[in-house]
Design a protein around this motif. Structure first.
Motif, PDB file in Angstrom:
ATOM      1  N   LYS A  23       0.835  -1.208   0.000  1.00 30.05           N
ATOM      2  CA  LYS A  23       0.000   0.000   0.000  1.00 30.05           C
ATOM      3  C   LYS A  23       0.869   1.257   0.000  1.00 30.05           C
ATOM      4  O   LYS A  23       0.550   2.250  -0.661  1.00 30.05           O
ATOM      5  CB  LYS A  23      -0.922   0.000   1.216  1.00 30.05           C
ATOM      6  CG  LYS A  23      -2.012  -1.038   1.141  1.00 30.05           C
ATOM      7  CD  LYS A  23      -2.835  -1.055   2.416  1.00 30.05           C
ATOM      8  CE  LYS A  23      -3.876  -2.164   2.373  1.00 30.05           C
ATOM      9  NZ  LYS A  23      -4.621  -2.271   3.639  1.00 30.05           N
ATOM     10  N   ASP A  26       2.382   1.785  -3.489  1.00 30.75           N
ATOM     11  CA  ASP A  26       1.356   2.272  -4.420  1.00 30.75           C
ATOM     12  C   ASP A  26       1.011   3.740  -4.159  1.00 30.75           C
ATOM     13  O   ASP A  26       0.960   4.540  -5.091  1.00 30.75           O
ATOM     14  CB  ASP A  26       0.081   1.424  -4.307  1.00 30.75           C
ATOM     15  CG  ASP A  26       0.254   0.024  -4.869  1.00 30.75           C
ATOM     16  OD1 ASP A  26       1.250  -0.229  -5.590  1.00 30.75           O
ATOM     17  OD2 ASP A  26      -0.600  -0.832  -4.566  1.00 30.75           O
ATOM     18  N   ALA A  27       0.776   4.082  -2.913  1.00 28.66           N
ATOM     19  CA  ALA A  27       0.360   5.453  -2.588  1.00 28.66           C
ATOM     20  C   ALA A  27       1.455   6.469  -2.892  1.00 28.66           C
ATOM     21  O   ALA A  27       1.173   7.578  -3.342  1.00 28.66           O
ATOM     22  CB  ALA A  27      -0.062   5.543  -1.126  1.00 28.66           C
ATOM     23  N   ASN A  29       3.762   6.039  -5.094  1.00 24.85           N
ATOM     24  CA  ASN A  29       4.222   5.829  -6.461  1.00 24.85           C
ATOM     25  C   ASN A  29       5.729   5.578  -6.466  1.00 24.85           C
ATOM     26  O   ASN A  29       6.485   6.194  -7.217  1.00 24.85           O
ATOM     27  CB  ASN A  29       3.847   7.015  -7.355  1.00 24.85           C
ATOM     28  CG  ASN A  29       3.966   6.680  -8.817  1.00 24.85           C
ATOM     29  OD1 ASN A  29       3.902   5.520  -9.208  1.00 24.85           O
ATOM     30  ND2 ASN A  29       4.145   7.703  -9.637  1.00 24.85           N
ATOM     31  N   TRP A  51       2.113   5.300   9.088  1.00 24.28           N
ATOM     32  CA  TRP A  51       1.815   5.313   7.657  1.00 24.28           C
ATOM     33  C   TRP A  51       0.549   6.094   7.305  1.00 24.28           C
ATOM     34  O   TRP A  51       0.582   6.926   6.390  1.00 24.28           O
ATOM     35  CB  TRP A  51       1.764   3.897   7.080  1.00 24.28           C
ATOM     36  CG  TRP A  51       1.095   3.875   5.744  1.00 24.28           C
ATOM     37  CD1 TRP A  51      -0.019   3.190   5.389  1.00 24.28           C
ATOM     38  CD2 TRP A  51       1.465   4.629   4.581  1.00 24.28           C
ATOM     39  NE1 TRP A  51      -0.359   3.457   4.089  1.00 24.28           N
ATOM     40  CE2 TRP A  51       0.535   4.351   3.570  1.00 24.28           C
ATOM     41  CE3 TRP A  51       2.484   5.534   4.304  1.00 24.28           C
ATOM     42  CZ2 TRP A  51       0.589   4.918   2.301  1.00 24.28           C
ATOM     43  CZ3 TRP A  51       2.543   6.107   3.036  1.00 24.28           C
ATOM     44  CH2 TRP A  51       1.617   5.797   2.050  1.00 24.28           C
ATOM     45  N   ASN A  55       0.169   9.050   4.507  1.00 25.53           N
ATOM     46  CA  ASN A  55      -0.702   8.789   3.369  1.00 25.53           C
ATOM     47  C   ASN A  55      -1.741   9.896   3.211  1.00 25.53           C
ATOM     48  O   ASN A  55      -1.931  10.412   2.111  1.00 25.53           O
ATOM     49  CB  ASN A  55      -1.379   7.427   3.531  1.00 25.53           C
ATOM     50  CG  ASN A  55      -2.163   7.018   2.308  1.00 25.53           C
ATOM     51  OD1 ASN A  55      -1.855   7.406   1.193  1.00 25.53           O
ATOM     52  ND2 ASN A  55      -3.189   6.234   2.516  1.00 25.53           N
ATOM     53  N   HIS A  56      -2.367  10.282   4.289  1.00 26.25           N
ATOM     54  CA  HIS A  56      -3.424  11.289   4.193  1.00 26.25           C
ATOM     55  C   HIS A  56      -2.880  12.690   3.966  1.00 26.25           C
ATOM     56  O   HIS A  56      -3.404  13.430   3.133  1.00 26.25           O
ATOM     57  CB  HIS A  56      -4.324  11.253   5.430  1.00 26.25           C
ATOM     58  CG  HIS A  56      -5.170  10.020   5.474  1.00 26.25           C
ATOM     59  ND1 HIS A  56      -6.243   9.813   4.643  1.00 26.25           N
ATOM     60  CD2 HIS A  56      -5.070   8.917   6.234  1.00 26.25           C
ATOM     61  CE1 HIS A  56      -6.771   8.641   4.889  1.00 26.25           C
ATOM     62  NE2 HIS A  56      -6.083   8.069   5.849  1.00 26.25           N
ATOM     63  N   THR A  59      -0.288  12.562   0.426  1.00 30.31           N
ATOM     64  CA  THR A  59      -0.804  12.124  -0.876  1.00 30.31           C
ATOM     65  C   THR A  59      -2.271  12.474  -1.116  1.00 30.31           C
ATOM     66  O   THR A  59      -2.782  12.211  -2.201  1.00 30.31           O
ATOM     67  CB  THR A  59      -0.619  10.597  -1.059  1.00 30.31           C
ATOM     68  OG1 THR A  59      -1.463   9.900  -0.147  1.00 30.31           O
ATOM     69  CG2 THR A  59       0.827  10.193  -0.856  1.00 30.31           C
ATOM     70  N   SER A  60      -2.943  13.049  -0.139  1.00 33.77           N
ATOM     71  CA  SER A  60      -4.360  13.393  -0.289  1.00 33.77           C
ATOM     72  C   SER A  60      -4.551  14.886  -0.055  1.00 33.77           C
ATOM     73  O   SER A  60      -3.620  15.597   0.297  1.00 33.77           O
ATOM     74  CB  SER A  60      -5.203  12.619   0.730  1.00 33.77           C
ATOM     75  OG  SER A  60      -5.018  11.237   0.572  1.00 33.77           O
ATOM     76  N   ARG A  65       0.562  17.351  -4.381  1.00 31.77           N
ATOM     77  CA  ARG A  65       1.753  16.650  -3.888  1.00 31.77           C
ATOM     78  C   ARG A  65       3.026  17.411  -4.244  1.00 31.77           C
ATOM     79  O   ARG A  65       3.991  17.397  -3.477  1.00 31.77           O
ATOM     80  CB  ARG A  65       1.790  15.226  -4.463  1.00 31.77           C
ATOM     81  CG  ARG A  65       3.027  14.468  -4.024  1.00 31.77           C
ATOM     82  CD  ARG A  65       2.795  13.099  -3.601  1.00 31.77           C
ATOM     83  NE  ARG A  65       4.034  12.457  -3.219  1.00 31.77           N
ATOM     84  CZ  ARG A  65       4.359  11.239  -3.539  1.00 31.77           C
ATOM     85  NH1 ARG A  65       3.514  10.479  -4.209  1.00 31.77           N
ATOM     86  NH2 ARG A  65       5.513  10.734  -3.163  1.00 31.77           N
TER      87      ARG A  65
END
Length: 188
Positions: A23, A26-27, A29, A51, A55-56, A59-60, A65
């Motif tokens: 995960k 993927d997140a 890249n 993590w 992630n939040h 990448t969100s 980014r």
């Protein structure tokens, strides 16, 4: 005597941890799982908390980014976190940020030329990394004047705090810079 960084080489990744690593790749890249996360495999409970934050926040959200990675490089250089600086320098290169801008982020903790909106956000985030009490209503007004809304300003603040937190974790664990990042930085 074992060093903390050897945990990366000696750690055992359970199927659950391998799933988390997938995960992460993927997140972000990323072509590999960064050592930053591998070192936390020895404390899966910590990894399960560390993590999702990255992630939040990274990448969100509404702030792209590109800007978040530039903030991460500038703060990592400021905080002398060689691991995070190298990792996010590589991510910046991979998403097309010009080398001159990356060098400015490393040398000056900001950018001298380019988008004034990006410059203001980076300057604000770096100032907060130096002193979290440094925010003011004038900062919010200036950022709003450049087109950021309150939600985006809060994301910039979160990114600043997250970078400081992750720099702390990377420095404390003495993580070795991944060969994958070293190759990207060398242009290979």
């Amino acid at each position: 005597m074992r060093t903390i960084s050897q945990v990366v080489d000696d750690g055992v990744a359970t199927p659950e941890i391998e799933e988390t690593f997938g995960k992460i790749k993927d997140a972000l890249n990323a072509p590999f799982t960064p050592n930053f996360f591998k070192v936390w495999a020895v404390s899966h409970e910590s990894l399960k908390g560390i993590w999702p934050v990255m992630n939040h926040i990274l990448t969100s959200g509404r702030v792209g980014r590109r800007l978040k990675e530039m903030i991460f490089v500038a703060i990592s250089s400021l905080k002398e976190c060689h691991y995070c600086e190298a990792a996010h320098h590589a991510f910046c290169l991979n998403i097309g940020i010009p080398k001159e801008q990356i060098e400015s982020l490393i040398q000056n903790h900001g950018i001298e030329s380019g988008d004034p909106k990006e410059k203001a956000a980076i300057d604000f985030a770096v100032r907060l990394a130096k002193n979290s009490h440094a925010s003011s209503e004038q900062d919010f007004q200036a950022l709003r004047g450049l087109g950021f809304d309150d939600e985006e300003i809060m994301e910039i603040i979160a990114m600043s705090g997250m970078a400081v937190f992750y720099n702390h974790l990377a420095n404390a664990t003495k993580i070795n810079i991944d060969s994958g990042f070293t190759k990207i930085l060398a242009g290979k």
